[in-house]
Design an enzyme around this catalytic site. Structure first.
Site, short mmCIF file in Angstrom:
data_model
loop_
_atom_site.label_atom_id
_atom_site.label_comp_id
_atom_site.label_asym_id
_atom_site.label_seq_id
_atom_site.Cartn_x
_atom_site.Cartn_y
_atom_site.Cartn_z
N GLN A 220 23.00 -8.38 3.07
CA GLN A 220 22.55 -7.50 2.22
C GLN A 220 23.04 -6.12 2.15
O GLN A 220 22.72 -5.12 1.29
CB GLN A 220 21.06 -7.02 2.91
CG GLN A 220 19.85 -8.16 2.84
CD GLN A 220 18.70 -7.99 3.25
OE1 GLN A 220 18.21 -8.68 4.39
NE2 GLN A 220 18.04 -6.98 3.07
N ARG A 367 10.40 -6.94 4.75
CA ARG A 367 9.79 -5.98 4.00
C ARG A 367 9.18 -4.88 4.84
O ARG A 367 8.02 -4.61 4.55
CB ARG A 367 8.74 -6.68 3.26
CG ARG A 367 9.29 -7.30 1.89
CD ARG A 367 8.33 -7.94 0.97
NE ARG A 367 8.51 -7.77 -0.46
CZ ARG A 367 8.86 -8.67 -1.24
NH1 ARG A 367 8.47 -9.81 -0.83
NH2 ARG A 367 8.72 -8.47 -2.48
N CYS A 368 9.84 -4.14 5.59
CA CYS A 368 9.18 -3.28 6.59
C CYS A 368 9.27 -1.83 6.39
O CYS A 368 8.74 -1.01 6.76
CB CYS A 368 9.87 -3.52 7.97
SG CYS A 368 11.67 -3.29 7.95
N GLU A 737 8.61 -3.36 -0.88
CA GLU A 737 8.01 -3.35 0.30
C GLU A 737 6.81 -2.92 0.24
O GLU A 737 5.80 -3.49 1.22
CB GLU A 737 8.72 -2.78 1.24
CG GLU A 737 10.36 -3.34 1.57
CD GLU A 737 11.02 -2.61 2.35
OE1 GLU A 737 11.72 -2.93 3.37
OE2 GLU A 737 11.23 -1.19 2.09
N1 MCN Z 1 11.90 -1.74 -9.81
C1 MCN Z 1 11.31 -1.46 -11.30
N2 MCN Z 1 10.75 -0.15 -11.28
C2 MCN Z 1 10.37 0.54 -10.11
C3 MCN Z 1 10.73 0.33 -8.85
C4 MCN Z 1 11.44 -1.04 -8.99
O1 MCN Z 1 11.52 -2.02 -12.19
N3 MCN Z 1 9.86 1.97 -10.28
C5 MCN Z 1 12.40 -3.01 -9.81
C6 MCN Z 1 14.10 -2.72 -9.35
O2 MCN Z 1 14.81 -2.47 -10.27
C7 MCN Z 1 14.49 -3.99 -8.61
C8 MCN Z 1 12.94 -4.39 -7.99
O3 MCN Z 1 12.16 -3.89 -8.87
O4 MCN Z 1 14.77 -4.99 -9.76
C9 MCN Z 1 12.80 -4.16 -6.68
O5 MCN Z 1 13.42 -2.69 -6.48
P1 MCN Z 1 13.26 -1.72 -4.95
O6 MCN Z 1 11.95 -1.50 -4.81
O7 MCN Z 1 14.26 -0.40 -5.34
O8 MCN Z 1 13.87 -2.65 -3.76
P2 MCN Z 1 15.53 -3.26 -3.65
O9 MCN Z 1 15.85 -3.67 -4.84
O10 MCN Z 1 16.13 -2.01 -2.66
O11 MCN Z 1 14.96 -4.47 -2.70
C10 MCN Z 1 14.65 -4.35 -1.56
C11 MCN Z 1 13.29 -4.80 -1.18
C12 MCN Z 1 13.32 -5.30 0.38
S1 MCN Z 1 13.50 -3.86 1.43
C13 MCN Z 1 12.85 -6.46 0.88
S2 MCN Z 1 12.72 -6.67 2.43
C14 MCN Z 1 12.60 -7.48 -0.12
C15 MCN Z 1 12.04 -7.02 -1.33
O12 MCN Z 1 12.89 -5.96 -1.82
N4 MCN Z 1 13.35 -8.68 -0.21
C16 MCN Z 1 13.21 -9.48 -1.01
N5 MCN Z 1 11.90 -7.94 -2.31
C17 MCN Z 1 12.44 -9.21 -2.37
N6 MCN Z 1 12.31 -10.12 -3.31
C18 MCN Z 1 13.09 -11.30 -3.31
N7 MCN Z 1 12.96 -12.15 -4.42
N8 MCN Z 1 13.80 -11.68 -2.14
C19 MCN Z 1 14.02 -10.64 -1.34
O13 MCN Z 1 14.83 -10.98 -0.09
CU1 CUN Z 2 12.94 -3.94 6.54
S1 CUN Z 2 13.17 -5.53 5.42
MO1 CUN Z 2 13.89 -4.76 3.79
O1 CUN Z 2 14.17 -3.28 4.47
O2 CUN Z 2 15.61 -5.65 3.64
#
Ligand code: MCN
Ligand code: CUN
Length: 783
Positions: A220, A367-368, A737
């Site tokens: 990651q 997802r913490c 998360e």
């Molecule tokens: N998004 C959006 N509009 C927003 C916020 C987010 O369209 N206002 C979209 C983003 O652009 C992205 C998705 O939603 O495509 C998730 O965005 P974000 O909240 O920024 O999270 P991350 O991309 O940083 O993903 C990390 C988060 C974490 S920490 C875990 S744990 C987790 C999760 O995402 N692991 C996943 N969702 C997951 N989903 C899948 N399929 N697999 C994992 O391992």
């Molecule tokens: Cu703590 S689980 Mo996500 O932050 O990769």
């Protein structure tokens, strides 16, 4: 065939996921798909004991076994100064055991052979002479003065790792002294595991001629891994090329560097050929980053009308044998101090003590949001305890205590500055969508008939987007993130980001952000992540930080491209730069709307016809260090019915209203919410990693550690409110998360609500049917 979605202005639209045609048809390229010439296979020998001294290891028979090329032990690594490695939490962790083992399934030796089967067979031939030592699995017992000391490598002769606190102790004590109402509740968040479909693994490929290590890994955070590997191995950082191919789920499990990675690299360095190591399911569950294992006690001081005054929290955090939590360096308990949640407390005081036990090391994952799951579960649970004490409706209690819309930016008693929110509106929407008043009526009727129906509410506040860099770092590296955009002559774009998605849809959503800024369609933009040779440096995807950090970088990088594009447009339009305006799709001339050039025209000119003296080309890089975190929030409501005969809980309805600010792709956000709710449901009802008194892990596979199927999963209803983040370049907050942070409390609150006529005030997760069945039987309910 790829999906075609040539729509312009793609922001906020549910366009299809660009990665799906590849992933759904089995054309993804995961770590185990990587096959290199002359590649060997590594397997790891693990300890059957949770605590034992290693008297002797004899690997001679294994070394002589068919196909075996190398056996590595802790002593071999010690000779290279690699027997221990640093953890992100500032602790050290054994790569292969030397002296003793500290948890069951700990890595003891590695065998490299021509085939995986040969390597596995040879593991059986390694003789290890163990002398069992007394085992400590209970963190409270580990803190007792006569407990056996687990970490003999430490100067401090105790199993206590750290003490951490936040808030104002005196002010909180004072409020408690005079409070008319005080409630107190012990709450355990069990040890769980993210258990992604694809376990961890790597292929290490060291080329002795070039001195370069190519390291394929399910990561990651590929850039952070490269830096850590450079520090651990002594190889120069530019001679390490980390490639994180398609990742089959991460959920925080793929943030740390694991011992297997170091062993595979050592093997490749020694043998000069590629070495592959892929975990089994059991290895993944029993040895890689677990989650939670927080023993919490919360007290709320309140007035009789339900207005909360102060919050006091004491927590014991079980980290297992090594503190391998993947938190930002200055935050040993992550962002747990967000525990005042959505409520306007006058004061709060929070303490956490970290403890070593003979269990697998960790633990931040699943997802913490860096311990926000624990914090949110605790406050949402205890608010319900308070509501019950005051005989007040839990929705009413929440509405009475919410941070009001006009209080943002809100300074929390533990030091956070919440950016924006409208909690009242979000909860009211959820109440209305689910038909709360009618459900309460139905519940009263059912209660009168002796039936157990429950309604559970959770109104959580999340905190995501680490940085800003001045507060957040990992081993000193500031937590910004990055984007680089290259616009090619025909107006097609390759963009690279410092994060690395694992299924979250970045190839689509980040293409949408960039296309929106450049007046193109998402089809025109290819997103690439996960290759440290090509992508700009970034800290990776976890803690829902990608949108708040790299998403901001992508938008600002697009605007940086537009600055240069405007100059080229002025040249093409033969007007002064000040007369050129960007209308969202093209550059037009002020007062002459008919005269315009598109980004495609500009892109071609950037390589064929730039103004005199201008550097050709059209590309930019942006490192974005956000000014603050983002604070997504939501209101979740669960409705459950309990079967008196079996104790089974049926989740009849679940309404999730999320507010993650401006939404880039509503369908992807809904998918994130569905996935996170399903995991939250699993945590509430199915998942736990218990250990027996000897330290045996009792849920080492998917027979005992339960993963929900579509048949177990309830139907999710979703909606949203939108309070944009005032400081984020596109007003977005993270969301990945939120559903896991917010949902466990809604489930548990619903079950406790159902059983409250029996006087039940709390049930610890996971709420297996037998627990409910036993409670019903204890109260003489026997159907
Ligand atoms: N998004 C959006 N509009 C927003 C916020 C987010 O369209 N206002 C979209 C983003 O652009 C992205 C998705 O939603 O495509 C998730 O965005 P974000 O909240 O920024 O999270 P991350 O991309 O940083 O993903 C990390 C988060 C974490 S920490 C875990 S744990 C987790 C999760 O995402 N692991 C996943 N969702 C997951 N989903 C899948 N399929 N697999 C994992 O391992
Ligand atoms: Cu703590 S689980 Mo996500 O932050 O990769």
């Amino acid at each position: 065939m790829a999906l075609q979605q040539t729509e312009l202005r793609p922001m906020g639209k549910s366009i299809g996921r660009k990665e799906d045609p590849r992933l759904i048809r089995g054309k993804g390229r995961y770590i185990d798909d990587i096959m290199l010439p002359n590649m060997l296979y590594m397997c790891v020998l693990r300890s059957p004991y949770a605590h034992a001294r290693i008297r002797r290891i004899d690997a001679s028979a294994a070394l002589a076994a068919p196909g075996v090329k190398l056996v590595i032990t802790g002593e071999d690594l010690a000779g290279m100064n690699l027997a221990w490695m640093p953890t992100m939490a500032g602790d050290t962790q054994m790569v292969l055991a030397t002296g003793k083992v500290l948890f069951q399934y700990q890595e003891v030796a590695a065998v490299v052979a021509e085939t995986r089967a040969q390597a596995e067979d040879a593991l059986q031939l390694i003789e290890v002479d163990y002398e069992p030592l007394p085992v400590v699995v209970d963190p409270f017992k580990a803190l007792e003065p006569d407990a056996p000391i687990l970490r003999e490598d430490k100067e401090k002769k105790s199993n206590h790792i750290f003490h951490w606190e936040a808030g104002d102790r005196e002010q909180t004590e004072a409020l408690f002294r005079d409070a008319p109402v005080i409630v107190k509740q012990d709450v355990r968040f069990p040890r769980v595991h993210p258990s992604p479909l694809e376990p961890c693994g790597c292929v290490a490929d060291y080329n002795s001629a070039t001195g370069r290590l190519t390291f394929y890994v399910t990561s990651q955070a590929p850039h952070a891994h490269r830096t850590v590997l450079a520090m651990v191995s002594g190889l120069p950082e530019h001679q390490i090329h980390v490639i994180s191919p398609d990742v089959g789920g991460g959920f925080g499990n793929k943030v740390p560097v694991y011992p297997g990675y170091v062993c595979a690299i050592v093997a490749s360095l020694k043998l000069g050929v590629p070495v592959k190591w892929i975990e089994t399911r059991t290895e993944n569950i029993t040895s890689t980053n677990f989650a939670r294992d927080y023993h919490m006690t919360a007290e709320i001081a309140a007035r009789e009308d339900g207005r909360v005054l102060a919050l006091r929290v004491k927590t014991v955090a079980d980290h297992g044998a090594f503190d391998a939590a993947a938190d930002p360096s200055k935050f040993p308990a992550g962002l747990f101090s967000i525990v005042t949640g959505s409520y306007d407390f006058r004061s709060a005081f929070v303490e956490v003590d970290g403890v070593y036990t003979n269990k697998a090391p960790g633990g931040v994952a699943y997802r913490c949001s860096f311990r926000v799951t624990e914090a949110s579960y605790l406050i949402e649970r205890v608010m319900d305890v308070l509501a019950r004490r005051l005989q007040m409706d839990p929705a009413e209690l929440r509405l009475r205590n919410f941070i009001r819309k006009d209080q943002f930016p809100y300074h929390s008693p533990t030091g956070w500055v919440y950016d924006s929110g409208d909690y009242e509106k979000t909860l009211n929407l959820a109440l209305q969508r689910i038909g709360y008043a009618e459900l309460r009526k139905e519940q009263a009727e059912k209660r009168a008939r002796g039936e157990f129906m429950g309604i559970g509410i959770s109104t959580f506040t999340e905190i995501v987007g680490a940085g800003p860099g001045h507060t957040f770092d990992i081993m000193g590296i500031k937590m910004f993130d990055s984007a680089q955009i290259r616009v090619h002559p025909t107006g097609k774009v390759i963009a690279r980001l410092g994060v690395r998605h694992q299924g979250q849809g970045h190839e689509t959503t980040f293409a949408q952000i960039i296309a929106e800024e450049l007046g193109l369609s998402a089809d025109d933009v290819l997103i690439e992540e996960g290759d440290t040779d090509t992508a700009p440096y970034g800290l990776g995807t976890y803690a829902s930080r990608s949108t708040p950090t790299a998403g901001g970088a992508a938008a600002l990088c697009g605007r940086r491209i537009r600055e240069k594009a405007r100059k080229i447009a002025a040249h093409l339009l033969e007007v002064g730069e000040d007369d050129v305006i960007w209308d969202g799709l093209a550059f037009t001339v002020k007062g002459l709307p008919g005269r315009s050039v598109s980004m495609k025209d500009v892109a071609f000119a950037a390589y064929t016809n730039v103004p005199e003296g201008m550097e050709p080309g059209l590309e930019a890089t942006y490192y974005y260090d956000p000014p603050n975190l983002t604070f997504p929030n939501g209101a979740y409501i669960a409705v459950v019915d309990i079967d008196k005969g079996t104790g089974a809980v049926k989740v009849r309805r679940f309404m999730a209203v999320d507010d993650c600010g401006n939404v880039i792709n509503p369908m992807i956000v809904e998918g994130q919410v569905h996935g996170g709710l399903t995991e939250g449901f699993a945590i509430a009802f199915m998942q736990d990693i218990p250990y027996d008194a000897d330290g045996n892990c009792l849920a080492p596979n998917w027979m005992d550690y339960l993963v929900p199927t579509s048949l177990d999963t309830p139907h999710w209803e979703t909606d949203r409110t939108v309070t944009p983040s005032p400081h984020h370049p596109i007003g977005a907050k993270g969301v990945g998360e939120s559903p896991n942070v917010g949902s466990p409390a809604a489930f548990v609150n619903a079950v406790v609500d159902a059983l409250s006529p029996l006087g039940v005030e709390h049930i610890d997760m996971p709420i297996f049917p037998w627990k409910v069945w036993s409670i019903l039987r204890e109260h003489g309910i026997d159907e």
